[in-house]
Design an enzyme around this catalytic site. Sequence first.
Site, PDB file in Angstrom:
ATOM      1  CG  MET A  30      22.729   1.740 -24.322  1.00 11.00           C
ATOM      2  SD  MET A  30      22.863   0.881 -25.742  1.00 11.00           S
ATOM      3  CE  MET A  30      22.322   2.086 -27.089  1.00 11.00           C
ATOM      4  N   GLY A  31      24.650   5.501 -21.922  1.00 10.67           N
ATOM      5  CA  GLY A  31      25.652   6.569 -21.763  1.00 10.67           C
ATOM      6  C   GLY A  31      25.763   7.639 -22.934  1.00 10.67           C
ATOM      7  CG  LEU A  33      24.831   9.992 -19.378  1.00 13.02           C
ATOM      8  CD1 LEU A  33      24.699  10.121 -17.958  1.00 13.02           C
ATOM      9  CD2 LEU A  33      23.540   8.827 -20.022  1.00 13.02           C
ATOM     10  CG  HIS A  34      21.448  13.644 -24.559  1.00 14.10           C
ATOM     11  ND1 HIS A  34      20.098  13.546 -24.215  1.00 14.10           N
ATOM     12  CD2 HIS A  34      21.644  12.396 -25.270  1.00 14.10           C
ATOM     13  CE1 HIS A  34      19.771  12.523 -24.804  1.00 14.10           C
ATOM     14  NE2 HIS A  34      20.319  11.699 -25.626  1.00 14.10           N
ATOM     15  CG  HIS A  37      20.744  10.002 -21.163  1.00 13.41           C
ATOM     16  ND1 HIS A  37      21.259  10.553 -22.284  1.00 13.41           N
ATOM     17  CD2 HIS A  37      19.990   8.757 -21.598  1.00 13.41           C
ATOM     18  CE1 HIS A  37      21.475   9.499 -23.198  1.00 13.41           C
ATOM     19  NE2 HIS A  37      20.755   8.354 -23.018  1.00 13.41           N
ATOM     20  CE  LYS A 156      16.299   9.307 -28.920  1.00  6.95           C
ATOM     21  NZ  LYS A 156      16.490   8.491 -29.821  1.00  6.95           N
ATOM     22  CG  ASP A 157      14.455   5.175 -27.772  1.00 10.39           C
ATOM     23  OD1 ASP A 157      14.707   5.177 -28.961  1.00 10.39           O
ATOM     24  OD2 ASP A 157      15.100   5.908 -27.010  1.00 10.39           O
ATOM     25  CB  SER A 192      19.603  10.944 -30.306  1.00 12.68           C
ATOM     26  OG  SER A 192      20.168   9.698 -30.560  1.00 12.68           O
ATOM     27  NE  ARG A 194      22.542   4.531 -32.887  1.00 12.80           N
ATOM     28  CZ  ARG A 194      21.760   3.669 -31.913  1.00 12.80           C
ATOM     29  NH1 ARG A 194      20.832   4.157 -31.444  1.00 12.80           N
ATOM     30  NH2 ARG A 194      22.501   2.536 -31.948  1.00 12.80           N
TER      31      ARG A 194
HETATM   32  O1  PAF Z   1      17.304   3.287 -24.839  1.00 17.16           O
HETATM   33  C1  PAF Z   1      18.487   2.856 -24.625  1.00 17.16           C
HETATM   34  O2  PAF Z   1      19.438   3.643 -24.332  1.00 17.16           O
HETATM   35  C2  PAF Z   1      18.672   1.294 -24.511  1.00 17.16           C
HETATM   36  O3  PAF Z   1      17.894   0.729 -25.697  1.00 17.16           O
HETATM   37  C3  PAF Z   1      18.356   0.662 -23.246  1.00 17.16           C
HETATM   38  C4  PAF Z   1      17.053   0.761 -22.896  1.00 17.16           C
HETATM   39  C5  PAF Z   1      19.228   1.390 -22.303  1.00 17.16           C
HETATM   40  C6  PAF Z   1      18.777  -0.488 -23.271  1.00 17.16           C
HETATM   41  O4  PAF Z   1      20.065  -0.911 -23.427  1.00 17.16           O
END
Ligand code: PAF
Length: 287
Positions: A30-31, A33-34, A37, A156-157, A192, A194
Amino acid sequence: MRKISKVTAMQRYAAECGRSGTRVALVPTMGCLHAGHMSLVHKARKQVGPGGRVVVSIYVNPTQFAANEDLDAYPRTLDRDLADCRAAGVDVVFMPSDSSMYPDRERGGYSTYVNEENLSASMEGGSRPTHFRGVTTVVAKLFNIVRPDVAIFGAKDWQQAAIIRRMVRDLNMAVKITVAPTVREADGLAMSSRNANLSPAERAQADVLYRSLRAARAAVRAAGSVSAAKLRSGIRRVFKTAPLAKLDYVEFFHPDTLEPVRTVSSGTRMALAARFSRARLIDNERL
Ligand code: PAF
């Protein structure tokens, strides 16, 4: 590096890769980026080799945010993201618009969603009931558009990765899912997007998630097995040292089935979420 915004153009590119037998790796983001990513991008390149194509999607997916959540406040840093992707040797950045991903959604004209019905119920799904429906929908759409051989997600997710694996298995999608380790700041805070929404004072206390994971791991290593209830009270004590963080949930579970366990031993996974004023952070580790 190519920038593609139109779904049809991305589909044409994917079809061309298919015809020429060029392997494609997708890193959905979702951009903002760090380094976390970027570790996924490096893993993607390793998976497809120098002759393959690495595609990064940058799309803040509205359907995974509930009305009261941080869709508008979600950090957006597109110019920097593009520069980082170029520097990392990404071949294509796919950055679709809302209207191309969800045509006519505002007026009820978009009505097809993918719903995983078991693993999505707990933890993040408990706190954010519509979240995973949005994630599985957008990831399925990205898989249909980009046609990747492999897709890379971050550990992390953890729950998200487990749900996507389940979706891929259940719906016979021809894509290999790879999960890459969490990248952490020096104090252990998981990287993250966030984190950008933490105030300096909150940032100083945000290592409370990692300290909780370490405390639980130490307790399990010392005793061999510990009740989840006892670990939970220990974690509440750790959170008392970080008054700007509010513990949302802490769960102990089997790493694949996500089934909660009452007695925690080595190999059990722990996940937790904490709220700060403008950010909600999650983390998890194997204990
Ligand atoms: O983990 C994320 O950044 C989002 O949930 C994803 C997988 C790009 C879907 O929007």
